[in-house]
Scaffold this motif. Structure first.
Motif, PDB file in Angstrom:
ATOM      1  N   GLY A  40       0.819  -1.217   0.000  1.00  0.00           N
ATOM      2  CA  GLY A  40       0.000   0.000   0.000  1.00  0.00           C
ATOM      3  C   GLY A  40       0.844   1.254   0.000  1.00  0.00           C
ATOM      4  O   GLY A  40       0.507   2.238  -0.652  1.00  0.00           O
ATOM      5  N   LEU A  41       1.943   1.214   0.722  1.00  0.00           N
ATOM      6  CA  LEU A  41       2.857   2.355   0.701  1.00  0.00           C
ATOM      7  C   LEU A  41       3.492   2.535  -0.677  1.00  0.00           C
ATOM      8  O   LEU A  41       3.738   3.658  -1.115  1.00  0.00           O
ATOM      9  N   GLY A  44       0.815   4.160  -2.898  1.00  0.00           N
ATOM     10  CA  GLY A  44       0.051   5.234  -2.259  1.00  0.00           C
ATOM     11  C   GLY A  44       0.138   6.552  -3.009  1.00  0.00           C
ATOM     12  O   GLY A  44       0.942   6.723  -3.932  1.00  0.00           O
TER      13      GLY A  44
END
Length: 50
Positions: A40-41, A44
């Protein structure tokens, strides 16, 4: 219609990143949630380039 395909592509990229992050986390004997968070990072909104 073009915006719908961009949204779908974003979801697909996020799911693939979470899946790959989970697999990599399992390979280094970490919980899959850690890989999901790192995936997710990686995709993002504050990550440059994507």
């Amino acid at each position: 219609m073009h915006q719908d395909s961009i949204l779908l592509a974003t979801f697909v990229v996020a799911l693939v990143a979470a899946f790959l992050g989970g697999i990599i986390a399992r390979m280094v004997r970490l919980p899959p949630v850690v890989g999901d968070l790192l995936g997710g990072l990686a995709v993002g909104p504050f990550t440059p380039g994507l």
